[in-house]
Design a protein around this motif. Structure first.
Motif, PDB file in Angstrom:
ATOM      1  N   ASN A  31      78.639  56.159   1.509  1.00  0.00           N
ATOM      2  CA  ASN A  31      78.189  57.125   0.499  1.00  0.00           C
ATOM      3  C   ASN A  31      76.739  57.537   0.748  1.00  0.00           C
ATOM      4  OD1 ASN A  31      80.675  56.952  -0.779  1.00  0.00           O
ATOM      5  ND2 ASN A  31      79.990  55.459  -2.293  1.00  0.00           N
ATOM      6  N   ILE A  32      75.907  56.561   1.115  1.00  0.00           N
ATOM      7  CA  ILE A  32      74.502  56.845   1.401  1.00  0.00           C
ATOM      8  C   ILE A  32      74.392  57.744   2.629  1.00  0.00           C
ATOM      9  CG2 ILE A  32      72.356  55.807   2.244  1.00  0.00           C
ATOM     10  CD1 ILE A  32      72.866  53.462   0.373  1.00  0.00           C
ATOM     11  N   GLU A  33      75.166  57.452   3.665  1.00  0.00           N
ATOM     12  CA  GLU A  33      75.139  58.278   4.876  1.00  0.00           C
ATOM     13  C   GLU A  33      75.533  59.721   4.563  1.00  0.00           C
ATOM     14  OE1 GLU A  33      77.823  56.220   7.382  1.00  0.00           O
ATOM     15  OE2 GLU A  33      76.408  54.626   7.907  1.00  0.00           O
ATOM     16  N   LYS A  67      56.956  71.538  -0.611  1.00  0.00           N
ATOM     17  CA  LYS A  67      56.851  70.357  -1.481  1.00  0.00           C
ATOM     18  C   LYS A  67      58.240  69.758  -1.737  1.00  0.00           C
ATOM     19  CE  LYS A  67      53.808  70.454  -4.733  1.00  0.00           C
ATOM     20  NZ  LYS A  67      53.069  70.700  -6.003  1.00  0.00           N
ATOM     21  N   GLU A  68      59.249  70.627  -1.898  1.00  0.00           N
ATOM     22  CA  GLU A  68      60.612  70.130  -2.094  1.00  0.00           C
ATOM     23  C   GLU A  68      61.104  69.394  -0.850  1.00  0.00           C
ATOM     24  OE1 GLU A  68      62.294  70.179  -4.909  1.00  0.00           O
ATOM     25  OE2 GLU A  68      60.572  71.132  -5.860  1.00  0.00           O
ATOM     26  N   ILE A  69      60.729  69.894   0.334  1.00  0.00           N
ATOM     27  CA  ILE A  69      61.131  69.224   1.573  1.00  0.00           C
ATOM     28  C   ILE A  69      60.479  67.852   1.673  1.00  0.00           C
ATOM     29  CG2 ILE A  69      60.746  69.257   4.077  1.00  0.00           C
ATOM     30  CD1 ILE A  69      61.592  72.093   4.151  1.00  0.00           C
ATOM     31  N   VAL A  70      59.192  67.759   1.304  1.00  0.00           N
ATOM     32  CA  VAL A  70      58.502  66.472   1.347  1.00  0.00           C
ATOM     33  C   VAL A  70      59.210  65.473   0.426  1.00  0.00           C
ATOM     34  CG1 VAL A  70      56.354  65.258   0.802  1.00  0.00           C
ATOM     35  CG2 VAL A  70      56.275  67.464   1.974  1.00  0.00           C
ATOM     36  N   ARG A  71      59.565  65.929  -0.765  1.00  0.00           N
ATOM     37  CA  ARG A  71      60.266  65.045  -1.711  1.00  0.00           C
ATOM     38  C   ARG A  71      61.621  64.610  -1.140  1.00  0.00           C
ATOM     39  NH1 ARG A  71      58.452  68.746  -6.094  1.00  0.00           N
ATOM     40  NH2 ARG A  71      56.804  67.702  -7.266  1.00  0.00           N
ATOM     41  N   SER A  72      62.335  65.561  -0.543  1.00  0.00           N
ATOM     42  CA  SER A  72      63.652  65.246   0.012  1.00  0.00           C
ATOM     43  C   SER A  72      63.548  64.244   1.152  1.00  0.00           C
ATOM     44  CB  SER A  72      64.334  66.529   0.501  1.00  0.00           C
ATOM     45  OG  SER A  72      64.636  67.378  -0.577  1.00  0.00           O
ATOM     46  N   ARG A  73      62.528  64.398   1.982  1.00  0.00           N
ATOM     47  CA  ARG A  73      62.354  63.458   3.092  1.00  0.00           C
ATOM     48  C   ARG A  73      62.001  62.063   2.591  1.00  0.00           C
ATOM     49  NH1 ARG A  73      59.157  67.324   7.525  1.00  0.00           N
ATOM     50  NH2 ARG A  73      60.963  68.647   8.005  1.00  0.00           N
ATOM     51  N   LYS A  74      61.246  61.993   1.503  1.00  0.00           N
ATOM     52  CA  LYS A  74      60.958  60.690   0.906  1.00  0.00           C
ATOM     53  C   LYS A  74      62.247  60.059   0.373  1.00  0.00           C
ATOM     54  CE  LYS A  74      57.369  59.886  -1.601  1.00  0.00           C
ATOM     55  NZ  LYS A  74      56.680  58.894  -0.730  1.00  0.00           N
ATOM     56  N   THR A  75      63.117  60.902  -0.183  1.00  0.00           N
ATOM     57  CA  THR A  75      64.407  60.399  -0.670  1.00  0.00           C
ATOM     58  C   THR A  75      65.241  59.859   0.481  1.00  0.00           C
ATOM     59  OG1 THR A  75      64.427  61.987  -2.506  1.00  0.00           O
ATOM     60  CG2 THR A  75      66.544  61.023  -1.869  1.00  0.00           C
ATOM     61  N   THR A  77      64.159  58.656   3.336  1.00  0.00           N
ATOM     62  CA  THR A  77      63.563  57.380   3.758  1.00  0.00           C
ATOM     63  C   THR A  77      64.005  56.248   2.836  1.00  0.00           C
ATOM     64  OG1 THR A  77      61.611  58.492   4.676  1.00  0.00           O
ATOM     65  CG2 THR A  77      61.390  56.153   4.143  1.00  0.00           C
ATOM     66  N   ARG A  78      64.000  56.529   1.529  1.00  0.00           N
ATOM     67  CA  ARG A  78      64.412  55.506   0.562  1.00  0.00           C
ATOM     68  C   ARG A  78      65.896  55.168   0.731  1.00  0.00           C
ATOM     69  NH1 ARG A  78      62.748  57.930  -3.643  1.00  0.00           N
ATOM     70  NH2 ARG A  78      64.714  58.733  -4.445  1.00  0.00           N
ATOM     71  N   LEU A  79      66.714  56.172   1.037  1.00  0.00           N
ATOM     72  CA  LEU A  79      68.144  55.934   1.227  1.00  0.00           C
ATOM     73  C   LEU A  79      68.399  55.059   2.455  1.00  0.00           C
ATOM     74  CD1 LEU A  79      69.562  59.478   0.372  1.00  0.00           C
ATOM     75  CD2 LEU A  79      69.996  57.373  -0.899  1.00  0.00           C
ATOM     76  N   PRO A 123      67.438  54.116  -7.871  1.00  0.00           N
ATOM     77  CA  PRO A 123      68.277  55.044  -8.654  1.00  0.00           C
ATOM     78  C   PRO A 123      69.612  55.367  -7.996  1.00  0.00           C
ATOM     79  CG  PRO A 123      66.044  55.926  -8.349  1.00  0.00           C
ATOM     80  CD  PRO A 123      66.131  54.689  -7.534  1.00  0.00           C
ATOM     81  N   GLU A 124      69.608  55.490  -6.649  1.00  0.00           N
ATOM     82  CA  GLU A 124      70.817  55.939  -5.951  1.00  0.00           C
ATOM     83  C   GLU A 124      71.954  54.918  -5.995  1.00  0.00           C
ATOM     84  OE1 GLU A 124      67.201  57.921  -4.424  1.00  0.00           O
ATOM     85  OE2 GLU A 124      67.795  55.803  -4.572  1.00  0.00           O
ATOM     86  N   VAL A 125      71.633  53.641  -6.101  1.00  0.00           N
ATOM     87  CA  VAL A 125      72.682  52.600  -6.062  1.00  0.00           C
ATOM     88  C   VAL A 125      72.609  51.667  -7.269  1.00  0.00           C
ATOM     89  CG1 VAL A 125      72.898  52.624  -3.542  1.00  0.00           C
ATOM     90  CG2 VAL A 125      71.192  51.141  -4.619  1.00  0.00           C
ATOM     91  N   ALA A 126      71.823  52.042  -8.274  1.00  0.00           N
ATOM     92  CA  ALA A 126      71.583  51.146  -9.414  1.00  0.00           C
ATOM     93  C   ALA A 126      72.874  50.738 -10.111  1.00  0.00           C
ATOM     94  CB  ALA A 126      70.630  51.814 -10.399  1.00  0.00           C
ATOM     95  N   THR A 127      73.754  51.706 -10.378  1.00  0.00           N
ATOM     96  CA  THR A 127      74.992  51.413 -11.113  1.00  0.00           C
ATOM     97  C   THR A 127      75.864  50.424 -10.352  1.00  0.00           C
ATOM     98  OG1 THR A 127      74.968  53.615 -12.114  1.00  0.00           O
ATOM     99  CG2 THR A 127      77.052  52.405 -12.152  1.00  0.00           C
ATOM    100  N   THR A 128      76.035  50.672  -9.044  1.00  0.00           N
ATOM    101  CA  THR A 128      76.850  49.781  -8.217  1.00  0.00           C
ATOM    102  C   THR A 128      76.255  48.379  -8.163  1.00  0.00           C
ATOM    103  OG1 THR A 128      77.582  51.627  -6.839  1.00  0.00           O
ATOM    104  CG2 THR A 128      77.796  49.421  -5.911  1.00  0.00           C
ATOM    105  N   MET A 129      74.948  48.297  -8.010  1.00  0.00           N
ATOM    106  CA  MET A 129      74.307  46.985  -7.874  1.00  0.00           C
ATOM    107  C   MET A 129      74.292  46.227  -9.193  1.00  0.00           C
ATOM    108  SD  MET A 129      74.075  47.044  -4.762  1.00  0.00           S
ATOM    109  CE  MET A 129      73.594  45.320  -4.697  1.00  0.00           C
ATOM    110  N   GLN A 130      74.321  46.931 -10.311  1.00  0.00           N
ATOM    111  CA  GLN A 130      74.450  46.243 -11.599  1.00  0.00           C
ATOM    112  C   GLN A 130      75.798  45.540 -11.691  1.00  0.00           C
ATOM    113  OE1 GLN A 130      73.669  49.357 -14.412  1.00  0.00           O
ATOM    114  NE2 GLN A 130      71.456  49.351 -14.036  1.00  0.00           N
TER     115      GLN A 130
END
Length: 229
Positions: A31-33, A67-75, A77-79, A123-130
């Motif tokens: 799902n992350i991929e 700025k939106e691209i910078v935010r997306s790239r940070k997302t 990286t986090r993924l 945030p992206e996996v919080a529900t599953t990890m709970q």
């Protein structure tokens, strides 16, 4: 009736429980991929919009899109970090199989507990990890995790400053010579144009000239927000 069925339902042995967790972890990684691919695919259309904005000297829109691209790239990286931690959990669970065969039950793992605790906050996996948190706590793999409320206001401010620092670099990399051809004084003035002030004295984000540009900008922002969520 459901409670009765749960009581009568055979409890999975440790090996079955581990295999089930690992299967679900692999699914979460897929799902992350998929989410990463969606974000990167959308970025290509944003890059095109930035180049077009730069050609018409609309650096306000170009900066907003950068700025939106910078935010997306940070997302992204986090993924990738989330995926690496999910794989680490799966690896640690695999190592627990031999121990479970010997002692007949799953043993506590400080490593798994730390990783699950980190991912519960993502945030992206919080529900599953709970869900994993509840199941692993019940199975005795980890102790119950208590998440304290964290004030993220300062983190958000630091993140915005970091984003601002990267925006011009993204603009230069994407717009290339188109943006560089603008006179330096004009380019700086447009890029650093102050926010407009509303009637109630609050600052508002500068709005690109042209109704079509504004609508396109909002549409792109909405698409990026959707793939990041």
């Amino acid at each position: 009736m459901e409670k009765v069925m749960n009581i009568l339902k055979p409890k999975p042995n440790p090996q079955q429980q581990l295999r089930d967790w690992q299967r679900r972890l692999r699914q979460e990684c897929r799902n992350i991929e998929r989410q990463i691919r969606d974000i990167q695919r959308e970025e290509k259309s944003v890059q095109k919009a930035i180049r077009e904005a730069a050609k018409r000297n609309d650096m306000v829109s170009a900066k907003a899109l950068a700025k939106e691209i910078v935010r997306s790239r940070k997302t992204v990286t986090r993924l990738y970090e989330n995926k690496a931690q999910l794989n680490s959990i799966s690896m640690h669970l695999g190592e627990s199989v031999a121990i479970a065969r010997t002692v007949g039950h799953l043993s506590k793992s400080a490593d798994v507990m730390k990783l699950v605790n980190n991912l519960v906050k993502a945030p992206e996996v919080a529900t599953t990890m709970q869900e994993f948190n509840r199941e692993m706590t019940k199975a005795g793999v980890i102790e119950e995790i208590v998440n304290d409320a964290v004030d993220s206001a300062l983190d958000s401010e630091d993140m915005e400053e970091e984003i601002e620092e990267k925006v011009d670099k993204v603009l230069t990399a994407i717009a290339g010579e188109t943006a560089a051809e603008l006179p330096e004084a004009i380019r700086k003035e447009i890029i650093k144009q102050p926010a407009q002030t509303s009637e109630n004295g609050q600052e508002e984000e500068a709005i690109p000239e042209g109704v079509d540009d504004e609508e396109e900008l909002e549409e792109i922002r909405a698409r990026l927000a959707k793939v990041r969520s």
